[in-house]
Design a protein around this motif. Structure first.
Motif, PDB file in Angstrom:
ATOM      1  N   VAL A 161     -12.390  -7.274   4.192  1.00 18.80           N
ATOM      2  CA  VAL A 161     -10.679  -6.901   3.447  1.00 18.80           C
ATOM      3  C   VAL A 161     -10.861  -5.574   4.566  1.00 18.80           C
ATOM      4  O   VAL A 161     -11.613  -4.742   4.813  1.00 18.80           O
ATOM      5  N   SER A 162      -9.158  -5.922   4.338  1.00 21.40           N
ATOM      6  CA  SER A 162      -8.805  -4.576   5.661  1.00 21.40           C
ATOM      7  C   SER A 162      -7.590  -4.190   4.867  1.00 21.40           C
ATOM      8  O   SER A 162      -6.145  -5.155   4.029  1.00 21.40           O
ATOM      9  N   TYR A 163      -7.283  -2.963   4.583  1.00 26.42           N
ATOM     10  CA  TYR A 163      -6.185  -2.281   3.626  1.00 26.42           C
ATOM     11  C   TYR A 163      -6.204  -1.085   4.326  1.00 26.42           C
ATOM     12  O   TYR A 163      -6.351  -0.896   5.427  1.00 26.42           O
ATOM     13  N   VAL A 164      -4.881   0.081   4.354  1.00 24.49           N
ATOM     14  CA  VAL A 164      -4.008   0.377   4.571  1.00 24.49           C
ATOM     15  C   VAL A 164      -4.073   1.898   4.120  1.00 24.49           C
ATOM     16  O   VAL A 164      -4.216   1.393   2.770  1.00 24.49           O
ATOM     17  N   ASP A 165      -4.823   3.446   4.513  1.00 22.34           N
ATOM     18  CA  ASP A 165      -5.291   4.130   4.125  1.00 22.34           C
ATOM     19  C   ASP A 165      -4.242   5.002   3.155  1.00 22.34           C
ATOM     20  O   ASP A 165      -3.540   4.947   3.920  1.00 22.34           O
ATOM     21  N   SER A 166      -4.249   6.108   3.272  1.00 20.07           N
ATOM     22  CA  SER A 166      -3.348   7.372   2.984  1.00 20.07           C
ATOM     23  C   SER A 166      -3.146   7.507   4.390  1.00 20.07           C
ATOM     24  O   SER A 166      -1.302   8.429   4.109  1.00 20.07           O
ATOM     25  N   LYS A 167      -3.554   7.587   5.280  1.00 17.79           N
ATOM     26  CA  LYS A 167      -2.909   7.840   6.170  1.00 17.79           C
ATOM     27  C   LYS A 167      -2.181   7.339   6.881  1.00 17.79           C
ATOM     28  O   LYS A 167      -1.315   7.627   8.151  1.00 17.79           O
ATOM     29  N   GLY A 168      -2.528   6.118   6.286  1.00 16.87           N
ATOM     30  CA  GLY A 168      -1.033   4.801   7.513  1.00 16.87           C
ATOM     31  C   GLY A 168      -2.222   3.838   8.645  1.00 16.87           C
ATOM     32  O   GLY A 168      -2.480   3.251   9.141  1.00 16.87           O
ATOM     33  N   ASP A 169      -3.304   4.512   8.469  1.00 14.84           N
ATOM     34  CA  ASP A 169      -4.472   3.592   9.077  1.00 14.84           C
ATOM     35  C   ASP A 169      -5.283   2.451   9.054  1.00 14.84           C
ATOM     36  O   ASP A 169      -5.298   2.249   7.675  1.00 14.84           O
ATOM     37  N   LEU A 170      -5.696   1.688   9.541  1.00  9.34           N
ATOM     38  CA  LEU A 170      -6.006   0.451   8.982  1.00  9.34           C
ATOM     39  C   LEU A 170      -7.642   0.142   8.534  1.00  9.34           C
ATOM     40  O   LEU A 170      -8.198   0.587   9.589  1.00  9.34           O
ATOM     41  N   GLN A 171      -8.347  -0.181   7.568  1.00  8.67           N
ATOM     42  CA  GLN A 171      -9.589   0.677   7.719  1.00  8.67           C
ATOM     43  C   GLN A 171      -9.525  -1.216   7.052  1.00  8.67           C
ATOM     44  O   GLN A 171      -9.427  -1.857   6.239  1.00  8.67           O
ATOM     45  N   THR A 172     -11.267  -1.555   7.473  1.00  4.87           N
ATOM     46  CA  THR A 172     -11.821  -2.542   7.222  1.00  4.87           C
ATOM     47  C   THR A 172     -13.318  -2.468   6.129  1.00  4.87           C
ATOM     48  O   THR A 172     -14.009  -1.397   6.656  1.00  4.87           O
ATOM     49  N   GLY A 173     -13.532  -2.975   5.372  1.00  4.58           N
ATOM     50  CA  GLY A 173     -14.730  -3.054   4.902  1.00  4.58           C
ATOM     51  C   GLY A 173     -15.168  -3.968   4.035  1.00  4.58           C
ATOM     52  O   GLY A 173     -14.279  -4.789   3.203  1.00  4.58           O
ATOM     53  N   LYS A 174     -16.128  -3.915   3.013  1.00  4.63           N
ATOM     54  CA  LYS A 174     -16.236  -5.128   2.207  1.00  4.63           C
ATOM     55  C   LYS A 174     -16.482  -4.271   0.542  1.00  4.63           C
ATOM     56  O   LYS A 174     -16.447  -3.349   0.314  1.00  4.63           O
ATOM     57  N   VAL A 175     -15.216  -5.501  -0.082  1.00  7.65           N
ATOM     58  CA  VAL A 175     -15.337  -5.129  -1.687  1.00  7.65           C
ATOM     59  C   VAL A 175     -16.351  -4.795  -2.373  1.00  7.65           C
ATOM     60  O   VAL A 175     -17.297  -5.896  -2.450  1.00  7.65           O
ATOM     61  N   GLU A 176     -17.040  -3.810  -2.786  1.00 11.01           N
ATOM     62  CA  GLU A 176     -17.609  -3.481  -3.750  1.00 11.01           C
ATOM     63  C   GLU A 176     -17.935  -3.993  -5.146  1.00 11.01           C
ATOM     64  O   GLU A 176     -19.330  -4.203  -5.821  1.00 11.01           O
ATOM     65  N   ARG A 177     -16.732  -3.639  -5.347  1.00 14.42           N
ATOM     66  CA  ARG A 177     -16.888  -3.490  -7.143  1.00 14.42           C
ATOM     67  C   ARG A 177     -15.086  -3.349  -7.438  1.00 14.42           C
ATOM     68  O   ARG A 177     -14.095  -2.815  -6.398  1.00 14.42           O
ATOM     69  N   VAL A 178     -15.181  -3.464  -8.899  1.00 20.51           N
ATOM     70  CA  VAL A 178     -13.522  -3.156  -9.724  1.00 20.51           C
ATOM     71  C   VAL A 178     -13.348  -2.674 -10.220  1.00 20.51           C
ATOM     72  O   VAL A 178     -14.780  -2.635 -11.369  1.00 20.51           O
ATOM     73  N   ALA A 179     -13.178  -1.829 -10.815  1.00 21.26           N
ATOM     74  CA  ALA A 179     -12.387  -0.778 -12.324  1.00 21.26           C
ATOM     75  C   ALA A 179     -11.413  -0.867 -12.777  1.00 21.26           C
ATOM     76  O   ALA A 179     -10.705  -1.231 -12.082  1.00 21.26           O
ATOM     77  N   THR A 180     -10.903  -0.746 -13.497  1.00 19.25           N
ATOM     78  CA  THR A 180      -9.706  -0.622 -14.211  1.00 19.25           C
ATOM     79  C   THR A 180      -9.417   0.672 -14.913  1.00 19.25           C
ATOM     80  O   THR A 180     -10.508   1.332 -15.198  1.00 19.25           O
ATOM     81  N   THR A 181      -8.128   0.999 -14.525  1.00 14.75           N
ATOM     82  CA  THR A 181      -7.951   2.584 -14.918  1.00 14.75           C
ATOM     83  C   THR A 181      -7.459   2.328 -16.595  1.00 14.75           C
ATOM     84  O   THR A 181      -7.371   1.003 -17.211  1.00 14.75           O
ATOM     85  N   LYS A 182      -6.879   3.829 -17.250  1.00 17.29           N
ATOM     86  CA  LYS A 182      -6.927   4.090 -17.911  1.00 17.29           C
ATOM     87  C   LYS A 182      -5.780   3.180 -18.671  1.00 17.29           C
ATOM     88  O   LYS A 182      -5.318   2.118 -19.772  1.00 17.29           O
ATOM     89  N   ASP A 183      -4.295   2.933 -17.749  1.00 16.42           N
ATOM     90  CA  ASP A 183      -3.355   1.354 -18.253  1.00 16.42           C
ATOM     91  C   ASP A 183      -3.589   0.617 -17.865  1.00 16.42           C
ATOM     92  O   ASP A 183      -2.583  -0.039 -17.486  1.00 16.42           O
ATOM     93  N   GLY A 184      -4.702  -0.181 -17.254  1.00 12.36           N
ATOM     94  CA  GLY A 184      -5.198  -1.694 -16.590  1.00 12.36           C
ATOM     95  C   GLY A 184      -4.821  -1.959 -15.852  1.00 12.36           C
ATOM     96  O   GLY A 184      -5.145  -3.057 -15.358  1.00 12.36           O
ATOM     97  N   GLN A 185      -5.106  -0.945 -14.843  1.00 14.99           N
ATOM     98  CA  GLN A 185      -4.900  -1.415 -13.377  1.00 14.99           C
ATOM     99  C   GLN A 185      -6.158  -1.289 -12.760  1.00 14.99           C
ATOM    100  O   GLN A 185      -7.384  -0.332 -12.764  1.00 14.99           O
ATOM    101  N   ALA A 186      -6.114  -2.611 -11.625  1.00 14.97           N
ATOM    102  CA  ALA A 186      -7.616  -2.473 -11.079  1.00 14.97           C
ATOM    103  C   ALA A 186      -7.622  -1.504  -9.529  1.00 14.97           C
ATOM    104  O   ALA A 186      -6.058  -1.712  -9.594  1.00 14.97           O
ATOM    105  N   THR A 187      -8.686  -1.007  -9.471  1.00 14.90           N
ATOM    106  CA  THR A 187      -8.804  -0.344  -7.925  1.00 14.90           C
ATOM    107  C   THR A 187      -9.848  -1.146  -7.325  1.00 14.90           C
ATOM    108  O   THR A 187     -11.156  -1.245  -7.999  1.00 14.90           O
ATOM    109  N   LEU A 188     -10.664  -0.646  -6.910  1.00 15.36           N
ATOM    110  CA  LEU A 188     -10.986  -1.493  -5.454  1.00 15.36           C
ATOM    111  C   LEU A 188     -11.879  -0.012  -5.276  1.00 15.36           C
ATOM    112  O   LEU A 188     -11.616   0.584  -5.152  1.00 15.36           O
TER     113      LEU A 188
END
Length: 143
Positions: free
Chosen positions: A98-125
């Motif tokens: 996947v390609s995603y926009v990081d906190s600096k606004g730059d486009l980053q590319t990488g393979k999704v390795e894992r999915v985690a869920t926060t306390k409020d049920g939101q998924a993070t990669l």
């Protein structure tokens, strides 16, 4: 007979007197089902016996409350369904590049390795070893 109207007037005055919100534990709180029913019973208890509440008005209040309660239940259910769908969609990205926009606004590319869920049920990669990436930041997905 003058004591009955003054008692009624006192009950009505105290019910309509504004409450000092600085003394409330949560001044922005909404009324729940229990609070509504307590208020409704208090209203019926303190009504003037010579001029009772209109039956149609009380039925309309109960119907409105039931409708609002149903909408609140539906909102909670929809939130739960949306959270489950977001997690399922995120899990479907595992192993994909996947390609995603990081906190600096730059486009980053990488393979999704894992999915985690926060306390409020939101998924993070975790993408290319970097955890905590919001799936909504993904700009492109490839095989």
């Amino acid at each position: 007979m003058t004591s009955i109207p003054s008692t009624t007037a006192t009950a009505q005055t105290s019910a309509t007197t504004p409450t000092d919100t600085s003394k409330l534990s949560n001044p922005k709180a909404t009324m729940d089902q229990d609070g509504f029913l307590k208020l409704f019973v208090a209203q019926l208890t303190h009504q003037d016996p010579t001029s009772p509440m209109d039956t149609n008005e009380s039925i309309a209040q109960m119907a409105s409350f039931s409708m609002v309660e149903g909408m609140n239940n539906m909102r909670a259910t929809n939130t739960s369904i949306a959270s489950s769908l977001n997690t399922s969609s995120a899990v479907g990205l595992i192993g994909r590049t996947v390609s995603y926009v990081d906190s600096k606004g730059d486009l980053q590319t990488g393979k999704v390795e894992r999915v985690a869920t926060t306390k409020d049920g939101q998924a993070t990669l975790t993408i290319a070893g970097k955890p905590g990436i919001d799936p909504s930041l993904i700009a492109e997905v490839s095989a």
